[in-house]
Design a protein around this motif. Structure first.
Motif, short mmCIF file in Angstrom:
data_model
loop_
_atom_site.label_atom_id
_atom_site.label_comp_id
_atom_site.label_asym_id
_atom_site.label_seq_id
_atom_site.Cartn_x
_atom_site.Cartn_y
_atom_site.Cartn_z
N SER A 88 0.67 -1.12 0.23
CA SER A 88 0.17 0.32 -0.26
C SER A 88 0.99 1.06 -0.08
N LEU A 89 2.13 0.65 0.71
CA LEU A 89 3.04 2.30 0.82
C LEU A 89 3.18 2.51 -0.37
N ARG A 90 3.83 1.43 -1.19
CA ARG A 90 4.48 1.78 -2.63
C ARG A 90 3.17 2.31 -3.35
N SER A 91 2.20 1.87 -3.77
CA SER A 91 1.08 2.18 -4.30
C SER A 91 0.80 3.99 -3.94
N PHE A 92 0.61 4.01 -2.51
CA PHE A 92 0.36 5.60 -2.40
C PHE A 92 1.81 6.33 -3.00
N LEU A 93 2.52 6.03 -2.88
CA LEU A 93 4.22 6.99 -3.14
C LEU A 93 4.13 6.62 -4.62
N GLU A 94 3.98 6.41 -5.44
CA GLU A 94 3.67 5.69 -7.25
C GLU A 94 3.15 6.65 -7.51
N ARG A 95 1.94 7.10 -6.88
CA ARG A 95 1.20 8.31 -6.98
C ARG A 95 1.50 9.36 -7.55
N ARG A 96 2.28 9.57 -6.17
CA ARG A 96 3.17 10.95 -5.77
C ARG A 96 3.51 11.43 -6.51
N TRP A 97 4.81 10.13 -6.83
CA TRP A 97 5.80 10.47 -7.46
C TRP A 97 5.78 10.75 -9.24
N ARG A 98 4.43 9.95 -9.33
CA ARG A 98 4.06 9.79 -10.85
C ARG A 98 3.93 10.86 -11.04
N LYS A 99 3.74 12.46 -10.15
CA LYS A 99 2.61 13.84 -10.60
C LYS A 99 4.28 14.95 -10.63
N ILE A 100 5.72 14.38 -10.08
CA ILE A 100 6.01 15.06 -9.39
C ILE A 100 7.74 15.08 -9.98
N ALA A 101 7.64 13.37 -10.35
CA ALA A 101 8.72 13.39 -11.25
C ALA A 101 9.58 13.69 -12.11
N PRO A 102 10.51 14.42 -12.72
CA PRO A 102 10.74 14.98 -14.26
C PRO A 102 9.87 13.66 -15.19
N LYS A 103 9.76 13.80 -16.31
CA LYS A 103 9.36 13.76 -17.43
C LYS A 103 10.13 11.75 -17.80
#
Length: 114
Positions: A88-103
């Motif tokens: 669950s932690l990975r899933s929540f973090l991936e959602r955030r990461w995809r929004k803020i990480a450089p393309k």
């Protein structure tokens, strides 16, 4: 999950750096807030969680998910790491990461995940 286990998961995302946010230790991606572990209650700050989803999480797992008045008006939830599932932690973090990480990082990650 322990703080050390959380650290391994957080740092497993490309481009994550250890930094500070409002004077607290935090993790960032490209200078943007990614997450942090709150010392006050051993909870991880999870962003990109809408208000309806937050209420559902709190109702379903009140021992894990909660929020404080500080986070009331933001699409965020707090999760106590001792009872939070690593997946669950990975899933929540991936959602955030995809929004803020450089393309470029996201595209590279997606290329390696296939």
């Amino acid at each position: 999950m322990t703080a050390d286990e959380m650290y391994v998961i957080v740092m497993g995302f490309p481009g994550v750096e250890v930094g500070t946010s409002y004077g607290h230790p935090a993790y960032k991606v490209g200078g943007k807030f990614f997450t942090r572990l709150r010392d006050e209650d051993a909870s991880v700050v999870l962003q990109e969680v809408g208000f309806d989803e937050r209420e559902m999480l709190i109702e379903a797992e009140p021992a894990t998910f909660h929020f404080t008045d500080h986070y009331r008006n933001y699409p965020m939830v707090l999760a106590r790491i001792e009872s939070l599932d690593a997946g669950s932690l990975r899933s929540f973090l991936e959602r955030r990461w995809r929004k803020i990480a450089p393309k470029k990082l996201v595209n590279n990650w997606d290329g390696h995940q296939s």
